[in-house]
Scaffold this active site. Structure first.
Site, PDB file in Angstrom:
ATOM      1  N   ARG A 110      -3.192   3.881  -8.041  1.00  0.00           N
ATOM      2  CA  ARG A 110      -3.175   3.108  -7.099  1.00  0.00           C
ATOM      3  C   ARG A 110      -4.078   1.765  -6.626  1.00  0.00           C
ATOM      4  O   ARG A 110      -5.076   2.168  -7.775  1.00  0.00           O
ATOM      5  CB  ARG A 110      -4.248   4.025  -6.211  1.00  0.00           C
ATOM      6  CG  ARG A 110      -4.280   4.287  -4.753  1.00  0.00           C
ATOM      7  CD  ARG A 110      -3.120   4.211  -4.280  1.00  0.00           C
ATOM      8  NE  ARG A 110      -3.530   4.956  -2.754  1.00  0.00           N
ATOM      9  CZ  ARG A 110      -2.097   4.400  -1.958  1.00  0.00           C
ATOM     10  NH1 ARG A 110      -1.036   4.116  -2.002  1.00  0.00           N
ATOM     11  NH2 ARG A 110      -2.831   4.540  -0.455  1.00  0.00           N
ATOM     12  N   THR A 385       8.168   4.084  -0.155  1.00  0.00           N
ATOM     13  CA  THR A 385       7.830   4.843  -1.595  1.00  0.00           C
ATOM     14  C   THR A 385       9.202   4.979  -2.612  1.00  0.00           C
ATOM     15  O   THR A 385      10.377   5.208  -2.369  1.00  0.00           O
ATOM     16  CB  THR A 385       6.817   5.346  -0.999  1.00  0.00           C
ATOM     17  OG1 THR A 385       5.657   4.973  -0.202  1.00  0.00           O
ATOM     18  CG2 THR A 385       6.261   6.788  -2.894  1.00  0.00           C
ATOM     19  N   ASP A 427      -3.743   1.697   3.969  1.00  0.00           N
ATOM     20  CA  ASP A 427      -3.785   2.923   4.125  1.00  0.00           C
ATOM     21  C   ASP A 427      -5.479   3.483   4.219  1.00  0.00           C
ATOM     22  O   ASP A 427      -6.117   4.925   4.198  1.00  0.00           O
ATOM     23  CB  ASP A 427      -3.561   3.691   3.004  1.00  0.00           C
ATOM     24  CG  ASP A 427      -1.627   4.074   2.768  1.00  0.00           C
ATOM     25  OD1 ASP A 427      -1.223   4.748   3.579  1.00  0.00           O
ATOM     26  OD2 ASP A 427      -1.066   4.022   1.776  1.00  0.00           O
TER      27      ASP A 427
HETATM   28  N1  GLY Z   1       1.705   4.298   0.729  1.00  0.00           N
HETATM   29  C1  GLY Z   1       1.587   5.462   1.349  1.00  0.00           C
HETATM   30  C2  GLY Z   1       0.866   6.331   0.729  1.00  0.00           C
HETATM   31  O1  GLY Z   1       0.461   6.405  -0.373  1.00  0.00           O
HETATM   32  O2  GLY Z   1       1.011   7.800   0.899  1.00  0.00           O
END
Ligand code: GLY
Length: 575
Positions: A110, A385, A427
């Site tokens: 991430r 996504t 986020d």
């Molecule tokens: N960017 C969407 C997620 O990671 O939940």
């Protein structure tokens, strides 16, 4: 009866509400309920991804003797070329792995907040969020994790050479490929945003894109060649890193050369739990996906869902109440566990989950506590996504989800390097009580800190049955990912559906706040809806939610691979 221990948690969530109305904004046609093109049965190995060319690359790698991780790496690089709205070099993701001996692993790549990031960086002098600052432009980007993640996955598990895995993407970028109708629509729809954030020429800007147009990405091909030659150093150091830093400086962004040089992916222990004869293997924080999925499953496990029936009033009510409670917990307790003491074991503890359902009323809806009338924000941004599910001929499985967050991330293309940067900073909880673009709330656990990862809903998951590989699944779809994975599994495990029907079936979603059941067209009949309304539930119609990509191991050992008609580009491949 077993004595119950109720875990102690910090004080309850600060509550408020606002909604993101982006869901469904990108498509108006009703979703298909069945698509034979989206399924394939294969004797040895299978790939499902968000684009046919990427699925083909994955299958080619498997046929060359590569394993599931090799194929996953090659598919991700290919998606960075052929699926620029979500496939990426400038984003991040999660990979869940199960080897054929049953051992599991999880890789967190991430994005991270840059070192100069701070808690209130998206607030104005009156402590109000500045509209668009965390979603558009250079300041919205977190430090990308994708290339480091793919290199780490390859280093630990890869069989073919790294060069073999990057080369197909280079060819796609250099030679170009014909864009699909959805890609043409997307590129046209975002032209204004691209022009706003990209001063120099970039390959994504054209007066009018049409289906079949050739998209050639020379700068991206050059970036991929540097990555091919130097692995992660080809991105985080040298020319690509210099171009990213230059881009940041041109647009008031925060990512520095040190941020890039310091980025490391993190291997984690996959989060696991049981549901009847199944073992669920999923992603722990910094994603909320695995925790919330296990919570929902734990909250419904003792009910006779199969007797209630698919989309019956009783089953829907129970599943919605489980979803509500899991998302309420998500908002308070979940964040990057490297920075915040997420009470992981407590959250998925069987006794806690029973306690959580103590106030469940079979004939009336709960209310999402302490609702205050919030600002109603109408955001037109759509989510994107992309997920990939792969199984190889030895039975090794990969479930991988990656993202730029919104379509084309923050809309900034790194000049000279040819790829979009993410807008993942949104986020984070940019202010307690202020929802992000998915309408999700967060608290201290997900506050911005330098080097911290923002909380995700991505839920790459692998499921065993009786100790054998049973299913690989995951999805794009923002906050609706977790409930989609939950419902597809329940459709198979409880309602006895074949995987294709389970994926194609319409879905519903509840995320605590806003206190509404989101329903896709044709989900829940009118009678069921009116019974649920009488219990106190409220509804909101959306065109589509998460887009599942799944593989099921059939009793004869072959694989059924299923893409989702919710994304016309979803495609399966295998042999
Ligand atoms: N960017 C969407 C997620 O990671 O939940």
């Amino acid at each position: 009866m077993k004595p119950r221990t109720i875990p102690t948690f910090p004080s309850h969530a600060i509550i408020l509400l606002v909604i993101a109305l982006f869901l469904g904004s990108c498509r108006t046609e009703p979703i298909a309920t069945y698509s034979a093109e989206k399924r394939g049965e294969y004797a040895h190995a299978a790939v499902v991804s968000g684009h046919p060319l990427a699925s083909q690359v994955g299958n080619d790698i498997l046929e060359k003797g590569g394993n599931a991780v090799d194929a996953a790496v090659a598919v991700q690089f290919a998606l960075a070329v052929v699926y620029p709205r979500a496939g990426n070099l400038g984003g991040g993701g999660f990979l869940v792995y199960r080897s054929n001996d049953g051992s599991t692993d999880a890789l967190d790549y991430r994005e991270k907040a840059p070192a100069a990031a701070s808690r209130d960086m998206y607030l104005d002098s009156l402590a109000n969020p500045v509209d668009g600052l965390s979603t558009k432009g250079h300041l919205a980007a977190g430090v990308p994790g994708t290339v480091a993640g793919l290199a780490a996955a390859h280093e630990r598990y890869g069989k073919l050479t790294w060069e073999d895995l990057v080369q197909p993407a280079i060819e796609l970028a250099e030679n170009g490929f014909s864009i699909s109708e959805t890609e043409a629509d997307r590129l046209n729809g975002f032209q204004e945003a691209f022009l706003a954030f990209n001063t120099n020429e970039c390959p994504f800007i054209k007066e009018l894109w049409q289906t079949g147009d050739l998209l050639i990405q020379s700068d991206l091909a050059a970036s991929l060649k540097r990555i091919k030659a130097k692995k992660a150093a080809g991105f985080y150091q040298g020319e690509t890193a210099d171009l990213i830093v230059k881009e940041m400086q041109s647009g008031n962004g925060m990512i520095t050369a040190e941020d890039l040089a310091n980025y490391e992916p993190t291997w984690r222990q996959a989060i696991t739990g049981n549901y009847d004869d199944y073992k669920i293997i999923s992603m722990p924080p910094s994603s909320s996906g695995g925790v919330a999925l296990l919570q929902m499953l734990g909250m419904v496990e003792n009910a006779p869902l199969n007797e209630y029936g698919f989309h019956s009033t009783a089953a829907t009510h129970l599943m919605v109440e489980a979803e509500r409670r899991a998302y309420a917990d998500r908002s308070e307790y979940l964040g990057d566990s490297d920075f915040y003491p997420v009470p992981l074991d407590s959250l998925i503890d069987e006794n806690y989950l029973q306690y959580r359902m103590d106030d469940f009323q079979p004939d009336s809806a709960s209310t999402s506590d302490h609702l205050t009338a919030g600002n109603f924000v109408n955001r037109k941004e759509s989510f994107e996504t992309t997920h990939t599910s792969i199984v190889d001929a030895e039975g090794n499985a990969v479930s991988l989800t990656t993202t730029l967050n919104s379509n084309f991330g923050c809309k900034v293309v790194v000049d000279g390097a040819g790829f979009f940067l993410n807008n993942e900073m949104d986020d984070f909880s940019i202010k307690p009580g202020t929802p992000n673009q998915f309408g999700l709330l967060g608290a201290e656990a997900n506050a911005i800190q330098p080097g911290k990862r923002m909380l995700s809903s991505m839920t790459p998951t692998i499921i065993e049955k009786d100790g054998q590989l049973f299913m690989i699944l995951g999805a794009p779809g923002g906050s609706t990912i977790i409930t989609a994975v939950f419902q597809v599994f329940i459709n198979v495990a409880e309602f006895g559906m074949p995987l294709d029907s389970a994926v194609f079936a319409p879905r519903f979603h509840h995320q605590w706040l806003p206190d509404q059941i989101w329903v896709e067209p044709t989900a829940l009949g009118e009678e069921v809806k009116s019974e649920l309304s009488a219990m106190g539930h409220q509804f909101r119609d959306v065109n589509r939610m998460a887009v599942i990509k799944a593989i099921q191991r059939l009793p004869d050992g072959s694989y059924l691979a299923v893409g989702d008609p919710r994304n016309p580009d979803d495609d399966v491949s295998g042999h």
